[in-house]
Design a protein around this motif. Structure first.
Motif, PDB file in Angstrom:
ATOM      1  N   PRO A 336      12.085  16.646   6.278  1.00 38.39           N
ATOM      2  CA  PRO A 336      11.040  16.651   7.305  1.00 38.39           C
ATOM      3  C   PRO A 336      10.199  15.387   7.296  1.00 38.39           C
ATOM      4  O   PRO A 336       9.450  15.131   8.245  1.00 38.39           O
ATOM      5  N   SER A 337      10.320  14.584   6.234  1.00 38.21           N
ATOM      6  CA  SER A 337       9.487  13.386   6.107  1.00 38.21           C
ATOM      7  C   SER A 337       9.971  12.217   6.947  1.00 38.21           C
ATOM      8  O   SER A 337       9.261  11.218   7.085  1.00 38.21           O
ATOM      9  N   GLY A 338      11.174  12.282   7.504  1.00 38.18           N
ATOM     10  CA  GLY A 338      11.672  11.164   8.296  1.00 38.18           C
ATOM     11  C   GLY A 338      13.127  11.337   8.644  1.00 38.18           C
ATOM     12  O   GLY A 338      13.706  12.409   8.507  1.00 38.18           O
ATOM     13  N   GLY A 339      13.747  10.235   9.073  1.00 38.43           N
ATOM     14  CA  GLY A 339      15.162  10.250   9.380  1.00 38.43           C
ATOM     15  C   GLY A 339      15.510  11.094  10.585  1.00 38.43           C
ATOM     16  O   GLY A 339      14.741  11.232  11.535  1.00 38.43           O
ATOM     17  N   LEU A 340      16.695  11.696  10.545  1.00 40.78           N
ATOM     18  CA  LEU A 340      17.235  12.464  11.668  1.00 40.78           C
ATOM     19  C   LEU A 340      16.393  13.671  12.028  1.00 40.78           C
ATOM     20  O   LEU A 340      16.187  13.979  13.208  1.00 40.78           O
ATOM     21  N   LEU A 341      15.889  14.390  11.025  1.00 41.12           N
ATOM     22  CA  LEU A 341      15.293  15.701  11.259  1.00 41.12           C
ATOM     23  C   LEU A 341      13.887  15.636  11.836  1.00 41.12           C
ATOM     24  O   LEU A 341      13.520  16.451  12.702  1.00 41.12           O
ATOM     25  N   ARG A 342      13.093  14.696  11.364  1.00 42.89           N
ATOM     26  CA  ARG A 342      11.671  14.692  11.730  1.00 42.89           C
ATOM     27  C   ARG A 342      11.420  14.704  13.236  1.00 42.89           C
ATOM     28  O   ARG A 342      10.616  15.520  13.714  1.00 42.89           O
ATOM     29  N   PRO A 343      12.077  13.842  14.049  1.00 38.60           N
ATOM     30  CA  PRO A 343      11.794  13.894  15.487  1.00 38.60           C
ATOM     31  C   PRO A 343      12.311  15.148  16.175  1.00 38.60           C
ATOM     32  O   PRO A 343      11.888  15.459  17.297  1.00 38.60           O
ATOM     33  N   GLN A 344      13.225  15.882  15.526  1.00 35.81           N
ATOM     34  CA  GLN A 344      13.764  17.095  16.144  1.00 35.81           C
ATOM     35  C   GLN A 344      12.920  18.329  15.860  1.00 35.81           C
ATOM     36  O   GLN A 344      13.014  19.323  16.587  1.00 35.81           O
ATOM     37  N   LEU A 345      12.113  18.286  14.808  1.00 35.35           N
ATOM     38  CA  LEU A 345      11.385  19.477  14.390  1.00 35.35           C
ATOM     39  C   LEU A 345      10.439  20.043  15.460  1.00 35.35           C
ATOM     40  O   LEU A 345      10.363  21.269  15.613  1.00 35.35           O
ATOM     41  N   PRO A 346       9.688  19.209  16.180  1.00 33.76           N
ATOM     42  CA  PRO A 346       8.810  19.806  17.206  1.00 33.76           C
ATOM     43  C   PRO A 346       9.579  20.637  18.231  1.00 33.76           C
ATOM     44  O   PRO A 346       9.143  21.734  18.593  1.00 33.76           O
ATOM     45  N   LEU A 347      10.732  20.133  18.692  1.00 32.05           N
ATOM     46  CA  LEU A 347      11.527  20.898  19.652  1.00 32.05           C
ATOM     47  C   LEU A 347      12.117  22.143  19.017  1.00 32.05           C
ATOM     48  O   LEU A 347      12.138  23.214  19.628  1.00 32.05           O
ATOM     49  N   MET A 348      12.585  22.017  17.777  1.00 30.25           N
ATOM     50  CA  MET A 348      13.150  23.179  17.090  1.00 30.25           C
ATOM     51  C   MET A 348      12.106  24.257  16.889  1.00 30.25           C
ATOM     52  O   MET A 348      12.366  25.446  17.093  1.00 30.25           O
ATOM     53  N   THR A 349      10.901  23.853  16.473  1.00 32.12           N
ATOM     54  CA  THR A 349       9.834  24.811  16.236  1.00 32.12           C
ATOM     55  C   THR A 349       9.425  25.526  17.520  1.00 32.12           C
ATOM     56  O   THR A 349       9.060  26.706  17.511  1.00 32.12           O
ATOM     57  N   ALA A 350       9.518  24.804  18.630  1.00 36.63           N
ATOM     58  CA  ALA A 350       9.166  25.385  19.929  1.00 36.63           C
ATOM     59  C   ALA A 350      10.314  26.176  20.547  1.00 36.63           C
ATOM     60  O   ALA A 350      10.154  26.764  21.626  1.00 36.63           O
ATOM     61  N   ALA A 462      18.655  23.207   4.428  1.00 40.43           N
ATOM     62  CA  ALA A 462      17.538  23.337   5.362  1.00 40.43           C
ATOM     63  C   ALA A 462      16.492  24.310   4.835  1.00 40.43           C
ATOM     64  O   ALA A 462      15.283  24.073   4.969  1.00 40.43           O
ATOM     65  N   GLU A 463      16.931  25.398   4.231  1.00 41.08           N
ATOM     66  CA  GLU A 463      15.976  26.355   3.669  1.00 41.08           C
ATOM     67  C   GLU A 463      15.125  25.703   2.587  1.00 41.08           C
ATOM     68  O   GLU A 463      13.915  25.939   2.506  1.00 41.08           O
ATOM     69  N   HIS A 464      15.750  24.862   1.763  1.00 42.64           N
ATOM     70  CA  HIS A 464      15.011  24.206   0.687  1.00 42.64           C
ATOM     71  C   HIS A 464      13.997  23.196   1.222  1.00 42.64           C
ATOM     72  O   HIS A 464      12.815  23.260   0.887  1.00 42.64           O
ATOM     73  N   ILE A 465      14.443  22.275   2.056  1.00 37.53           N
ATOM     74  CA  ILE A 465      13.547  21.196   2.494  1.00 37.53           C
ATOM     75  C   ILE A 465      12.469  21.699   3.466  1.00 37.53           C
ATOM     76  O   ILE A 465      11.421  21.051   3.607  1.00 37.53           O
ATOM     77  N   LEU A 466      12.714  22.845   4.113  1.00 38.48           N
ATOM     78  CA  LEU A 466      11.730  23.405   5.032  1.00 38.48           C
ATOM     79  C   LEU A 466      10.898  24.510   4.377  1.00 38.48           C
ATOM     80  O   LEU A 466      10.023  25.099   5.022  1.00 38.48           O
ATOM     81  N   GLY A 467      11.175  24.794   3.101  1.00 40.17           N
ATOM     82  CA  GLY A 467      10.412  25.814   2.397  1.00 40.17           C
ATOM     83  C   GLY A 467      10.607  27.206   2.942  1.00 40.17           C
ATOM     84  O   GLY A 467       9.676  28.016   2.952  1.00 40.17           O
ATOM     85  N   ARG A 468      11.831  27.519   3.355  1.00 36.67           N
ATOM     86  CA  ARG A 468      12.111  28.822   3.972  1.00 36.67           C
ATOM     87  C   ARG A 468      13.137  29.618   3.168  1.00 36.67           C
ATOM     88  O   ARG A 468      13.910  30.394   3.737  1.00 36.67           O
ATOM     89  N   VAL A 469      13.186  29.448   1.869  1.00 36.98           N
ATOM     90  CA  VAL A 469      14.128  30.170   1.028  1.00 36.98           C
ATOM     91  C   VAL A 469      13.678  31.616   0.873  1.00 36.98           C
ATOM     92  O   VAL A 469      12.502  31.879   0.589  1.00 36.98           O
ATOM     93  N   GLY A 470      14.602  32.554   1.001  1.00 33.63           N
ATOM     94  CA  GLY A 470      14.269  33.945   0.797  1.00 33.63           C
ATOM     95  C   GLY A 470      13.686  34.622   2.017  1.00 33.63           C
ATOM     96  O   GLY A 470      13.499  34.055   3.060  1.00 33.63           O
TER      97      GLY A 470
END
Length: 470
Positions: A336-350, A462-470
């Motif tokens: 989430p800190s950069g690279g490919l994922l960071r610019p996609q997160l706002p759209l994914m979250t929405a 993704a679960e690890h880096i986004l803190g969504r494990v479990g």
């Protein structure tokens, strides 16, 4: 009202070893989660490790800004009794109170019980009608943070167990970058000494000053360095104008040639034994369809393929001096800190993400922790040489990437996204090579070199880096 929170982590490593890990530079960087809910950015390293009086500056993401806006957090270390405990307290930050006691207890099996005890109090707001909901939210955030820290600590200690050997001095170019900062932190927590190659800086403790644009690097500064790791270069996330393309190529090739020349001028008995230099899976060109790509294949077509080829050729000039050379061809790094994922997160979250440009292109992805681990593994492995694909063993098509990562956020990924938007920002050529590129790389060589992945599965990563494990 202050809350009391406690979290236990059981480890197989002995207490002295676990406490020593926390004392080393890089520990805080490795433990800081990238997904918010607490400090997610180290803005200024500790002044004196975890010793009493040491201060560290952190940043806490403002909700809704996805890491682009941070509130400052200053912490000060207090009492300690090595290897039994150390403490830290928030002096300035977004909470009413934060005090953290890190306890280290020996277990009957010779391992360690890490007992984190936190006293925390949120700042009062006009929305706080009762303490219950606020307490529940705070406790949930703390559970996510400390579960992440447990996974990081366990993974790093296991990595160091697998890489026991002499402590090395490693000079690093690009040490402050997205990848470089995590690689350096991982190496430092293993007891290795990292010396930053700092552009325009002066040589001193922990720093080698150099200026690639002017061809300045004193070979004497590399004497006694065991490995040179170069991950630097100007950003490729830009329009591919003639000027920008020239800078992208020059910043990588010229700096690498400068390192090779300097290495060659170091007396043989003090010369670095290895040069590990960046590259990318873009070496294979823009779109190779469903073809499985191996390292030994010739370079593909396109600007980035040309850059990677020239960059790798420049690095291999060091072989004439008896230096081991490794080219790390990075895949799409996930954090989430950069690279490919960071610019996609706002759209994914929405819930507005979905197939990009049709979604058929292959994405050879890798989590940031495996990226750091694989680079460090190749730095420390004396038998490793030549190009290596640094990507997870299971590439996915872009539409599946969007579906899986959005699913971890409990969001749909049904909204098709045409390439018109990226083309408006980056232009046609950069969009084709950065956004629409398709690479399905084989990583058998990396696995054969003994690297063990933490997250070979996209969902688990993704679960690890986004803190969504479990």
């Amino acid at each position: 009202m202050a809350q009391q929170f406690e979290y236990e982590t059981r480890l197989t490593q002995p207490r002295d070893e676990v406490f020593a890990w926390h004392q080393r530079p890089g520990a805080l960087t490795r433990l800081t989660p990238p997904f918010g809910g607490g400090p997610d950015k180290v803005t200024e390293a500790p002044t004196d490790g975890i010793e009493p009086g040491s201060r560290v500056k952190l940043g806490v993401s403002v909700p809704g800004t996805f890491g682009t806006v941070h509130v400052p957090w200053t912490a000060r270390h207090g009492d300690w009794d090595p290897p039994h405990y150390f403490t830290d307290r928030m002096e300035r930050g977004p909470l009413g109170e934060w005090e953290h006691r890190h306890n280290f207890e020996e277990t009957s099996s010779g391992g360690t019980l890490v007992r984190d005890q936190v006293t925390v109090r949120a700042l009062p707001t006009s929305l706080d009608k009762a303490s219950g909901p606020s307490d529940k939210l705070m406790r949930g955030q703390l559970e996510r943070i400390f579960a992440y820290r447990e996974r990081q600590l366990r993974g790093d200690l296991d990595f160091h167990d697998e890489h026991r050997g002499p402590r090395l001095r490693i000079a690093v170019g690009g040490a402050s970058g997205l990848i470089g900062s995590q690689v350096c932190a991982l190496l430092e927590t293993g007891g290795h000494e990292v010396v930053q190659l700092k552009r325009g800086g002066s040589t001193g403790p922990g720093v080698i000053g150099w200026d690639p644009t002017k061809g300045r690097l004193n070979p004497r500064d590399l004497a006694g360095i065991d490995v040179v790791l170069h991950l630097g270069g100007s950003s490729i996330a830009t329009r591919f104008t003639d000027k920008n393309k020239a800078e992208i190529l020059r910043s990588r090739v010229d700096s690498t040639k400068l390192l090779v020349r300097a290495i060659g001028q170091v007396p043989a008995d003090q010369r670095p034994r290895a040069l590990v230099v960046g590259s990318a899976v873009g070496y294979h060109g823009t779109d190779r369809g469903d073809e499985i790509l191996a390292e030994e294949q010739p370079p593909g077509e396109g600007f980035l393929a040309h850059v990677c080829d020239e960059w790798e050729k420049a690095a291999h000039g060091a072989e004439v001096f008896g230096v081991r050379v490794v080219n790390v061809r990075t895949g799409l790094v996930l954090t989430p800190s950069g690279g490919l994922l960071r610019p996609q997160l706002p759209l994914m979250t929405a819930g507005l993400s979905g197939p990009l440009g049709g979604g058929k292109q292959w994405q050879s992805w890798i989590g940031i922790d495996d990226m750091a681990g694989a680079v460090a593994h190749l730095v420390l492995s004396e038998d490793a040489s030549g190009p290596y694909h640094l990507a997870a063993p299971n590439p996915v098509r872009q539409k599946d990437f969007a579906r899986i990562v959005a699913g971890v956020l409990h969001r749909p990924a049904m909204v098709p996204t045409p390439l018109a938007g990226p083309r408006a920002l980056l232009g046609k050529e950069a969009t084709e090579e950065l956004v629409a590129a398709s690479h399905r790389v084989d990583v058998s060589k990396l696995l054969g070199a003994g690297y063990s992945f933490r997250h070979a599965d996209l969902r688990a990563c993704a679960e690890h880096i986004l803190g969504r494990v479990g």
